[in-house]
Design a protein around this motif. Structure first.
Motif, PDB file in Angstrom:
ATOM      1  N   ALA A  87      20.750 -32.146 -16.186  1.00  0.00           N
ATOM      2  CA  ALA A  87      22.209 -32.182 -16.273  1.00  0.00           C
ATOM      3  C   ALA A  87      22.703 -31.249 -17.380  1.00  0.00           C
ATOM      4  CB  ALA A  87      22.695 -33.606 -16.525  1.00  0.00           C
ATOM      5  N   ASP A  88      21.773 -30.823 -18.245  1.00  0.00           N
ATOM      6  CA  ASP A  88      22.142 -29.854 -19.285  1.00  0.00           C
ATOM      7  C   ASP A  88      21.910 -28.470 -18.687  1.00  0.00           C
ATOM      8  OD1 ASP A  88      22.593 -28.275 -21.427  1.00  0.00           O
ATOM      9  OD2 ASP A  88      20.992 -29.115 -22.684  1.00  0.00           O
ATOM     10  N   TYR A  89      22.983 -27.875 -18.209  1.00  0.00           N
ATOM     11  CA  TYR A  89      22.882 -26.658 -17.410  1.00  0.00           C
ATOM     12  C   TYR A  89      23.155 -25.399 -18.217  1.00  0.00           C
ATOM     13  CZ  TYR A  89      27.897 -27.305 -17.672  1.00  0.00           C
ATOM     14  OH  TYR A  89      29.174 -27.476 -18.141  1.00  0.00           O
ATOM     15  N   THR A  90      23.489 -25.567 -19.497  1.00  0.00           N
ATOM     16  CA  THR A  90      24.018 -24.422 -20.244  1.00  0.00           C
ATOM     17  C   THR A  90      22.936 -23.438 -20.679  1.00  0.00           C
ATOM     18  OG1 THR A  90      23.939 -25.841 -22.176  1.00  0.00           O
ATOM     19  CG2 THR A  90      26.077 -25.566 -21.113  1.00  0.00           C
ATOM     20  N   ALA A  91      21.720 -23.941 -20.879  1.00  0.00           N
ATOM     21  CA  ALA A  91      20.697 -23.068 -21.450  1.00  0.00           C
ATOM     22  C   ALA A  91      20.046 -22.160 -20.408  1.00  0.00           C
ATOM     23  CB  ALA A  91      19.627 -23.917 -22.134  1.00  0.00           C
ATOM     24  N   ALA A  92      20.043 -22.584 -19.161  1.00  0.00           N
ATOM     25  CA  ALA A  92      19.285 -21.851 -18.145  1.00  0.00           C
ATOM     26  C   ALA A  92      19.968 -20.542 -17.753  1.00  0.00           C
ATOM     27  CB  ALA A  92      19.113 -22.732 -16.912  1.00  0.00           C
ATOM     28  N   ALA A  93      19.159 -19.582 -17.319  1.00  0.00           N
ATOM     29  CA  ALA A  93      19.700 -18.340 -16.766  1.00  0.00           C
ATOM     30  C   ALA A  93      20.426 -18.686 -15.464  1.00  0.00           C
ATOM     31  CB  ALA A  93      18.559 -17.361 -16.492  1.00  0.00           C
ATOM     32  N   PRO A  94      21.439 -17.887 -15.070  1.00  0.00           N
ATOM     33  CA  PRO A  94      22.227 -18.237 -13.880  1.00  0.00           C
ATOM     34  C   PRO A  94      21.361 -18.600 -12.678  1.00  0.00           C
ATOM     35  CG  PRO A  94      23.180 -16.332 -14.953  1.00  0.00           C
ATOM     36  CD  PRO A  94      21.925 -16.659 -15.704  1.00  0.00           C
ATOM     37  N   ASN A  95      21.717 -19.716 -12.056  1.00  0.00           N
ATOM     38  CA  ASN A  95      21.061 -20.226 -10.848  1.00  0.00           C
ATOM     39  C   ASN A  95      19.606 -20.655 -11.036  1.00  0.00           C
ATOM     40  OD1 ASN A  95      23.291 -20.024  -8.982  1.00  0.00           O
ATOM     41  ND2 ASN A  95      23.113 -17.811  -9.260  1.00  0.00           N
ATOM     42  N   ASP A  96      19.143 -20.744 -12.279  1.00  0.00           N
ATOM     43  CA  ASP A  96      17.786 -21.237 -12.537  1.00  0.00           C
ATOM     44  C   ASP A  96      17.724 -22.757 -12.506  1.00  0.00           C
ATOM     45  OD1 ASP A  96      16.348 -19.000 -12.645  1.00  0.00           O
ATOM     46  OD2 ASP A  96      15.720 -19.177 -14.751  1.00  0.00           O
ATOM     47  N   ASN A  97      18.819 -23.389 -12.916  1.00  0.00           N
ATOM     48  CA  ASN A  97      18.827 -24.849 -13.006  1.00  0.00           C
ATOM     49  C   ASN A  97      19.280 -25.438 -11.663  1.00  0.00           C
ATOM     50  OD1 ASN A  97      18.665 -27.358 -14.424  1.00  0.00           O
ATOM     51  ND2 ASN A  97      20.896 -27.372 -14.587  1.00  0.00           N
ATOM     52  N   THR A  98      18.536 -25.092 -10.608  1.00  0.00           N
ATOM     53  CA  THR A  98      18.931 -25.525  -9.263  1.00  0.00           C
ATOM     54  C   THR A  98      17.701 -25.917  -8.456  1.00  0.00           C
ATOM     55  OG1 THR A  98      18.784 -23.253  -8.448  1.00  0.00           O
ATOM     56  CG2 THR A  98      20.965 -24.007  -9.152  1.00  0.00           C
ATOM     57  N   CYS A  99      17.937 -26.642  -7.372  1.00  0.00           N
ATOM     58  CA  CYS A  99      16.871 -27.006  -6.445  1.00  0.00           C
ATOM     59  C   CYS A  99      17.491 -27.036  -5.046  1.00  0.00           C
ATOM     60  CB  CYS A  99      16.291 -28.371  -6.825  1.00  0.00           C
ATOM     61  SG  CYS A  99      17.398 -29.747  -6.447  1.00  0.00           S
ATOM     62  N   PRO A 100      16.682 -27.240  -4.007  1.00  0.00           N
ATOM     63  CA  PRO A 100      17.272 -27.238  -2.650  1.00  0.00           C
ATOM     64  C   PRO A 100      18.429 -28.229  -2.496  1.00  0.00           C
ATOM     65  CG  PRO A 100      14.895 -27.075  -2.481  1.00  0.00           C
ATOM     66  CD  PRO A 100      15.205 -27.284  -3.948  1.00  0.00           C
ATOM     67  N   VAL A 101      18.377 -29.365  -3.215  1.00  0.00           N
ATOM     68  CA  VAL A 101      19.427 -30.373  -3.036  1.00  0.00           C
ATOM     69  C   VAL A 101      20.754 -29.871  -3.610  1.00  0.00           C
ATOM     70  CG1 VAL A 101      20.178 -32.714  -3.601  1.00  0.00           C
ATOM     71  CG2 VAL A 101      17.800 -32.303  -2.949  1.00  0.00           C
ATOM     72  N   CYS A 102      20.758 -29.397  -4.862  1.00  0.00           N
ATOM     73  CA  CYS A 102      22.046 -28.971  -5.423  1.00  0.00           C
ATOM     74  C   CYS A 102      22.464 -27.593  -4.907  1.00  0.00           C
ATOM     75  CB  CYS A 102      22.084 -29.072  -6.949  1.00  0.00           C
ATOM     76  SG  CYS A 102      20.814 -28.196  -7.837  1.00  0.00           S
ATOM     77  N   LEU A 103      21.533 -26.870  -4.261  1.00  0.00           N
ATOM     78  CA  LEU A 103      21.922 -25.624  -3.606  1.00  0.00           C
ATOM     79  C   LEU A 103      22.502 -25.890  -2.223  1.00  0.00           C
ATOM     80  CD1 LEU A 103      18.906 -23.250  -4.426  1.00  0.00           C
ATOM     81  CD2 LEU A 103      21.221 -23.123  -5.339  1.00  0.00           C
ATOM     82  N   GLY A 104      22.401 -27.135  -1.754  1.00  0.00           N
ATOM     83  CA  GLY A 104      22.950 -27.465  -0.435  1.00  0.00           C
ATOM     84  C   GLY A 104      22.212 -26.791   0.701  1.00  0.00           C
ATOM     85  N   LEU A 105      20.905 -26.618   0.572  1.00  0.00           N
ATOM     86  CA  LEU A 105      20.144 -25.997   1.659  1.00  0.00           C
ATOM     87  C   LEU A 105      20.074 -26.958   2.850  1.00  0.00           C
ATOM     88  CD1 LEU A 105      17.235 -24.122  -0.178  1.00  0.00           C
ATOM     89  CD2 LEU A 105      19.516 -23.330   0.432  1.00  0.00           C
ATOM     90  N   PRO A 106      19.848 -26.429   4.039  1.00  0.00           N
ATOM     91  CA  PRO A 106      19.864 -27.292   5.229  1.00  0.00           C
ATOM     92  C   PRO A 106      18.746 -28.339   5.199  1.00  0.00           C
ATOM     93  CG  PRO A 106      19.900 -24.958   5.846  1.00  0.00           C
ATOM     94  CD  PRO A 106      19.624 -25.013   4.379  1.00  0.00           C
ATOM     95  N   GLY A 107      19.087 -29.570   5.558  1.00  0.00           N
ATOM     96  CA  GLY A 107      18.072 -30.600   5.744  1.00  0.00           C
ATOM     97  C   GLY A 107      17.759 -31.455   4.537  1.00  0.00           C
ATOM     98  N   VAL A 108      18.231 -31.074   3.343  1.00  0.00           N
ATOM     99  CA  VAL A 108      17.904 -31.878   2.169  1.00  0.00           C
ATOM    100  C   VAL A 108      18.964 -32.966   1.974  1.00  0.00           C
ATOM    101  CG1 VAL A 108      16.572 -30.083   1.055  1.00  0.00           C
ATOM    102  CG2 VAL A 108      19.030 -30.258   0.627  1.00  0.00           C
TER     103      VAL A 108
END
Lengths: 489, 474
Positions: B40-61
């Motif tokens: 939930a601490d998203y500030t330190a990561a490089a853009p789009n690094d703090n993501t996974c298929p679920v929060c990226l909204g990929l199909p099927g997750v």
């Protein structure tokens, strides 16, 4: 010897007897696939490399642990192209997903892979599983192994066709309104839709989340039960998957129907059901009666509104589920100077007519001012339908009926959406109520297969297997080979 | 405000009554996101690094509810005196935007997690309160970076989904506030409360605590509400106050001029000190809310609610106010909000309980705590030393700087002084040294502990860490 139309049970025994190897089974499946595929078009993607690795691994497992290995170990199979496999293109038969390679594997698929399954490819289906004939595939429809000029049914048409053609002994499909049972019926195979919540939907590209369920299409009831036992069970990644333990279906297979009360819903034999189909199913009911089942006519009066209910709820969920195909992150993108135009052009180019129709229907049903009249009303009727089933199941143990109103029709024959929607009139009530159901072959009309549907209360998946297997043991319709299964080497 | 503006505004207020309601969005301090395992601490990561298929909204997750977020929202609702219905559910709010990867936001619509609360505060020394309509949970969106001022005229836009899916709590206040000053006090108090109960870090600038305002005017004595305007883009308490004051005068000017107000959304433009129309009601979204079919409804039984209630620090208004005042005092004096909250809610709260003496009446006092924390901040002493001193000062009082000087407690941050202890630690722990060289990160801890012990806990831990790594890398 060819492996075409050998059941999982037979192949598992031959593997353990050293009469064949996973690699030989795979080679046999690929050779047969090559023979029939030009006519059948059951596959969108071949996963040869993956299959070869899996066959090799399965051979090792069988050599080291022949007794503890799963019966599915080393057996070729196929997956409907709505099921994600890591690194393998997964399109849901839609142009909008062209080139999409998911970085994850669906839970149900992973469970099969862990059991040693050998995946030969991804099968054709209606776009985003929306359709009953396979004609809504963006990549051209699959054919029916009994007559390639006819439809295999849908939406899991490719899975039903490839099993019916004897390429693989089983395949996974998905059933939102009948999409496993109806194509199984039309292709002369067995298709099982589990209770909603029994199999994880993680990694299944959603059509309608509250209705979708993954299940097997196979050559026999036992084979469906074997596959079901592997894929069923709670998954922490799917909050709608049920945490209760899964009843082992094996003991139920031998239980028979002596003394079982089978309900015959009057409405499922009514108008729209082809006379020939009705005749085949009535013969099947006599077979069950001869096995000791007690038949009883029952009534499900909400059946006449189930279709409209379904065609509000399913499109409503679909309109939201398909919003993510916007061209921003993956799949097709039509470059445009403005964001709105990019959205519009991408979705116009990416989706086929039926998908667009359902997105429009669903958007409308959820819109402010229409929500109460459509979506909320449909949810209330859905509750009524479920209650009606529950009430009927107080006096009967299972329900028996036709699966599809007709046998396979010819390509292009049903060109208006409403007549196509009628294909699922006796299958979709089970989805609205979350019930388990199966279709087993129960006869032929002019060399085209007819299916018998068995439904049971929620979480009584084993009861479905019990009734269907009792019927199957007394008949040999399921063992009849389609012309394509007999296509010579 | 200038004096003339103040006079004008009081003349206006004699004729018109402002009706103000605030909506606050507060990110929760959970470890993971609302529906997936990403931080939930998203500030330190490089853009789009703090993501996974679920929060990226990929199909099927599929989403899975974060239990901690539910607890934090219930904790907040309890602190705001809300009712917690036993049945709640999530809904989908549908709209297209590039920062919303699924094309819908999972939120709560008609059956929120809590309702009917109240926040108590003071306006110019007088007790005041404001109803809380509801507190509900949803997920934050991603962020967009435009090459250009706004999306519409941008030549290109970059999407960063690191923030996407961070648990977000929406606190909707009733239209009970009757002045910009009351709105300001409400907001200050609400932020104090959220920080105090440990669910939010209260940062308006960074957007972890955001406020939108609804404001309308009606003639004094009228019972109906006037036409409502929503104001967005206020990134500080000051901005909230200025924007409300501006809007209040703008609306009165329109009404006095015989004009009619339109229901619309206006944005606060800090540089121009104005609100500017963004969207009128005709263009309002139809969000097509419907129940989220991927998540079963939640049943929050009394036992769960009681368990959450037990985690809530004691909250009677007086005591909470004192804590809040202490917090405010520390932050105003330059202590980082998170540091202040951690110390107040951790060691200080424990001492207050142990000795039954609140901070302001203790030997330490708020000022003493500030000076102690300043010593940590400047690196003069490390945190373990400060904790030791805290207990002593709390009971006996005294001057922190003097104690540090007299007892030689200042932390050792001179590499030359530490070198010997570092070598000794490595020599005394050959196994740990070998493990670390073999890639076992946690083996370092044993050697760090050795150095700290050898230096009477005075070594600067970060320095010890770095020096050990350097030695061992040779």
């Amino acid at each position: 010897m060819s492996s075409t139309r050998s059941s999982i049970t037979e192949l598992a025994a031959r593997l353990r007897a050293g009469k064949t190897t996973p690699q030989q089974l795979l080679a046999g499946a690929m050779a047969h696939q090559k023979r029939v595929e030009p006519q059948l078009h059951a596959y969108l993607t071949s996963t040869t490399e993956l299959a070869e690795q899996q066959a090799e691994a399965a051979a090792l497992t069988l050599a080291e642990h022949p007794d503890s290995a799963s019966p599915l170990c080393g057996i070729p199979m196929a997956l409907k192209d709505v099921l994600c496999v890591q690194g393998v293109e997964t399109t849901a038969s839609s142009k909008v997903l062209t080139g999409f390679r998911p970085p994850y594997t669906a839970t149900a698929v992973q469970r099969l892979f862990d059991a040693g399954a050998v995946c030969v490819g991804k099968t054709n289906c209606d776009e985003f599983a929306m359709g009953s004939s396979n004609e809504n595939s963006a990549f051209g429809a699959a054919g029916n192994p009994w007559d390639v000029e006819r439809v295999p049914g849908g939406s899991s048409g490719g899975s039903a066709a490839t099993v019916g053609a004897g390429v693989v002994p089983y395949a996974l499909g998905t059933d939102t309104g009948g999409s496993i049972r109806q194509p199984a019926s039309l292709c002369g195979v067995v298709g099982f839709k589990p209770t909603y919540g029994r199999v994880s939907r993680y990694g299944l590209i959603a059509f309608a989340s509250s209705l979708d369920q993954i299940g097997p299409l196979a050559l026999s009831v036992e084979d469906c039960a074997l596959v079901f036992a592997v894929i069923a069970g709670h998954d922490p990644r799917d909050s709608t998957s049920d945490p209760s333990p899964v009843e082992d279906p094996q003991p139920a297979l031998g239980r028979g129907v002596d003394g079982l009360r089978l309900g015959v819903p009057r409405e499922y034999f009514g108008a729209g059901i082809d006379a020939g189909v009705r005749g085949c199913v009535e013969d099947a009911l006599h077979v069950l009666e001869a096995q000791g089942a007690r038949l009883r006519e029952v009534s499900l009066p909400s059946t006449e509104v189930a279709l409209s209910t379904y065609y509000i709820i399913a499109p409503a969920e679909c309109s939201s589920n398909l919003a993510r195909y916007d061209g921003v992150r993956f799949g097709l993108r039509e470059e445009q100077p403005s964001l709105t135009d990019m959205y519009l052009r991408t979705r116009a180019a990416g989706f086929g007519d039926e998908v667009k129709r359902r997105v429009m229907l669903g958007t409308y049903a959820l819109s402010s001012g229409y929500y109460d009249a459509y979506y909320r009303q449909a949810q209330k009727v859905r509750t009524l339908i479920a209650a009606e089933f529950a009430s009927v199941f107080e006096s009967v143990d299972a329900l028996v009926s036709p699966t599809s109103p007709t046998v396979a029709f010819t390509m292009g024959e049903r060109d208006d959406p409403l007549s196509m929607y009628m294909c699922d009139v006796v299958t979709l009530p089970a989805n609205l109520a979350g019930l388990p159901g199966i279709s087993v072959p129960c006869g032929f009309i002019d060399s085209l297969p007819v299916g018998l549907q068995v439904l049971a209360p929620r979480f009584q998946d084993a009861r479905v297997f019990q009734v269907a297997n009792a019927y199957q043991r007394a008949t040999d319709w399921h063992a009849t080979r389609s012309p394509l299964a007999d296509a010579a080497a | 405000m200038t004096q003339t503006a103040e006079a004008a505004s009081s003349a206006v207020l004699a004729r018109y009554e402002p009706v103000i309601g605030l909506e606050v969005h507060a990110q929760l301090l959970t470890r993971s996101k609302m529906f997936c395992g990403c931080s939930a601490d998203y500030t330190a990561a490089a853009p789009n690094d703090n993501t996974c298929p679920v929060c990226l909204g990929l199909p099927g997750v599929l989403p899975v509810i974060n239990r901690q977020a539910i607890e934090y929202a219930v904790r907040t609702a309890l602190a705001l005196e809300c009712e917690i219905p036993s049945f709640t559910k999530f809904d989908r709010k549908n709209y297209f935007y590039p920062d919303l990867p699924k094309g819908y936001q999972i939120s709560q619509y008609d059956l929120p997690l809590s309702l009917n609360g109240r926040l108590r505060f003071e306006v110019e020394g007088e007790p005041a309160s404001c109803g809380i309509t509801r507190v509900h949970l949803e997920e934050d969106t991603g962020t967009l970076h435009h090459a250009g001022d706004v999306l519409q005229s941008a030549t290109s836009s970059l999407v960063d989904l690191n923030r996407c899916g961070v648990p977000l709590m929406e606190i909707v206040g009733e239209p009970d506030l009757r002045s910009a000053a009351a709105a300001h006090e409400y907001l200050v108090r609400l932020r104090q409360l959220l920080v105090y109960i440990g669910v939010n870090d209260g940062n308006l600038e960074k957007g972890s605590f955001r406020c939108d305002a609804n404001i309308s005017m009606r003639p004094r004595g009228a019972s109906e509400y006037g036409v409502k305007v929503e104001i967005k883009n206020m990134n500080s308490f000051r901005a909230v106050r200025l924007a409300l004051e501006y809007e209040l005068e703008r609306q009165v000017a329109v009404l006095d001029g015989g004009g009619a107000l339109t229901q619309e959304t206006r944005g606060w433009v800090e540089a121009r000190r104005q609100t500017v129309s963004q969207r009128s009601k005709e263009y309002a979204h139809d969000y097509r809310y419907f129940p989220e079919p991927d998540l079963p409804p939640l049943r929050l039984d009394a036992e769960f609610v009681d368990r959450v209630r037990a985690t809530l620090p004691e909250l009677p208004a007086a005591r909470a106010m004192r804590f809040a005042d202490a917090f405010e005092g520390l932050v105003d004096a330059g202590v980082a909000a998170k540091t202040a909250a951690n110390w107040l809610m951790g060691d200080v709260a424990a001492l207050a309980n142990e000795h039954k003496v609140p901070l302001h009446a203790s030997g330490l006092g708020v000022e003493g705590l500030r000076r102690l924390l300043a010593l940590v901040e400047t690196g003069t002493i490390n945190a373990p030393t400060a904790k030791e001193l805290l207990g002593e000062l709390y009971v006996s009082g005294g001057d922190a700087e003097a104690l540090v000087r007299d007892r030689g407690l200042a932390q050792v941050s001179d590499e030359a002084q530490l070198a010997e202890a570092i070598d000794a630690a490595i020599a005394a722990n050959p196994d740990a040294a070998a493990d670390f060289r073999a890639g076992l990160e946690k083996a370092l801890g044993r050697m760090v502990g050795h150095v700290m012990k050898a230096t009477g806990n005075k070594a600067q831990p970060q320095l010890v860490n770095r020096m050990l790594r350097e030695r061992l890398a040779r």
